[in-house]
Scaffold this motif. Structure first.
Motif, PDB file in Angstrom:
ATOM      1  N   CYS A  33      43.731  38.837  47.834  1.00  0.00           N
ATOM      2  CA  CYS A  33      43.881  38.280  46.828  1.00  0.00           C
ATOM      3  C   CYS A  33      42.651  37.398  46.271  1.00  0.00           C
ATOM      4  CB  CYS A  33      43.808  37.170  47.447  1.00  0.00           C
ATOM      5  SG  CYS A  33      42.976  36.496  49.052  1.00  0.00           S
ATOM      6  N   ARG A  34      42.316  36.609  45.263  1.00  0.00           N
ATOM      7  CA  ARG A  34      41.508  36.196  44.086  1.00  0.00           C
ATOM      8  C   ARG A  34      40.191  35.285  44.986  1.00  0.00           C
ATOM      9  NH1 ARG A  34      42.247  33.000  39.174  1.00  0.00           N
ATOM     10  NH2 ARG A  34      44.432  32.417  40.663  1.00  0.00           N
ATOM     11  N   ARG A  35      40.197  34.428  46.025  1.00  0.00           N
ATOM     12  CA  ARG A  35      39.694  33.461  46.866  1.00  0.00           C
ATOM     13  C   ARG A  35      40.216  33.838  48.569  1.00  0.00           C
ATOM     14  NH1 ARG A  35      42.478  30.404  42.448  1.00  0.00           N
ATOM     15  NH2 ARG A  35      40.374  30.287  40.986  1.00  0.00           N
ATOM     16  N   ASN A  57      40.513  41.576  42.527  1.00  0.00           N
ATOM     17  CA  ASN A  57      40.886  41.200  41.280  1.00  0.00           C
ATOM     18  C   ASN A  57      41.420  42.139  40.445  1.00  0.00           C
ATOM     19  OD1 ASN A  57      41.482  40.386  38.630  1.00  0.00           O
ATOM     20  ND2 ASN A  57      38.531  40.548  37.958  1.00  0.00           N
ATOM     21  N   ASN A  87      43.779  35.335  33.216  1.00  0.00           N
ATOM     22  CA  ASN A  87      44.785  35.535  33.649  1.00  0.00           C
ATOM     23  C   ASN A  87      46.058  35.072  33.056  1.00  0.00           C
ATOM     24  OD1 ASN A  87      43.741  35.885  36.439  1.00  0.00           O
ATOM     25  ND2 ASN A  87      42.707  34.424  36.461  1.00  0.00           N
TER      26      ASN A  87
END
Length: 328
Positions: A33-35, A57, A87
């Motif tokens: 995931c991104r975070r 990413n 995005n």
């Protein structure tokens, strides 16, 4: 050796349910995931070290390749309802999905599940629907044995559908909706996760599955049922598509002037999506082919919408007390 699954978007709404089920079935789970610093809650789905959130990413080959390293199966749950910065629908739902499938194929990974959506259509007026279709095509080009899941509107404790409109009901006697007569076939998020696990474990036949719940309702009917659950009387007002597009233009202008800091409740692309029914077509496989009996919406909504009731968790207690008083 215990199998490893990489779930792209595994901390999101649908992805977290797949991660939970995979961990319960003994898989090692990598949540890409991104975070990852905000995804620590997924660690609790398994024993220490079984579920690991990592940064990824999906717009970058090297990042995706690292997330795939050593994986036996892959689920891609990444999608966007509204474009933001880099995005875009194309970058995430088309190019991102295709990139994951291409690199998974290069790694020799066989089991692949792509979370798409009912309404995916290369000829749609909606960029969301077009890029969902393009993502499916890209996945199947590189992973022809993939399982593609197309759910209708997905509901569950963390959803952005019923929770959103239940929250809106707090602000007045009227609840506006766009496309009040558009039909939906709501599907419980955990049923989608069960379908995904069938694909990841290799027990599902490759191909496209349309996933809809046991009942079909118009948007207006869904809102009326939601209002019944939260014990509120509101007038559900249908906003004509023409007016909705004017509203979307106004909100779009505000968003541009504030450099994206203020986002409106509706966009032109969402209006285009709401013009089409969101139900199972019958031309693809479905829950029956997976041996899954989907849960009814009415059995699940009270479990998480109670917080929007006037007395919250005490509403049922007060109702029972009132009935008892009336009987005395």
């Amino acid at each position: 050796m215990t199998r490893l699954v990489t779930i792209f978007g595994g901390s999101g709404f649908v992805g977290r349910y797949i991660a939970r089920r995979a961990a319960a079935e003994g898989w090692r789970v990598r949540v890409a995931c991104r975070r990852p610093e905000e995804a620590g809650f997924v660690r609790t789905y398994g024993v220490v070290g079984q579920v690991e959130p990592i940064f990824c990413n999906i717009r970058d080959d090297a990042s995706v390749a690292q997330a795939l390293n050593g994986a036996d199966a892959v689920a891609n749950c990444v999608g966007v309802l509204d474009e933001s910065g880099k995005n875009t629908f194309e970058a995430v739902q088309d190019e991102g999905a295709t990139r994951i499938a291409r690199l998974a194929a290069a790694d020799g990974i066989r089991d692949f599940v792509q979370i798409s959506a009912i309404g995916a259509d290369a000829d749609s007026d909606s960029a969301y629907a077009r890029t969902k279709a393009a993502g499916e095509a890209g996945v199947l080009q590189h992973m022809p044995q993939a399982v593609v899941l197309r759910p209708s509107i997905v509901f569950g404790a963390e959803d952005e559908f019923f929770n959103r409109f239940a929250g809106m009901s707090r602000f007045g006697p009227v609840l506006p909706v766009v496309g009040g007569e558009t039909k939906f076939q709501p599907v419980w998020v955990d049923d989608v996760a069960r379908a995904a696990m069938a694909g990841l474990s290799g027990t599902a036949k490759p191909g496209i599955y349309e996933l809809g719940g046991p009942d079909t309702h118009t948007f207006r009917e869904l809102m009326q049922q939601m209002l019944h659950v939260i014990r509120k009387n509101r007038f559900v007002a249908n906003v004509p598509f023409g007016i909705a597009n004017l509203m979307a233009s106004g909100f779009g202008a505000v968003r541009a002037l504030t450099f994206g800091l203020i986002k409106g409740p509706i966009t032109h692309d969402q209006v285009a999506n709401l013009r089409q029914d969101n139900v199972v077509s019958g031309t693809h496989m479905g829950f029956d082919d997976l041996g899954i009996q989907p849960a009814a919406m009415e059995a699940v909504l009270p479990d998480y919408l109670w917080r929007f009731r006037p007395s919250g968790q005490y509403s049922t207690v007060k109702e029972s007390a009132k009935k008892l008083r009336n009987q005395i």
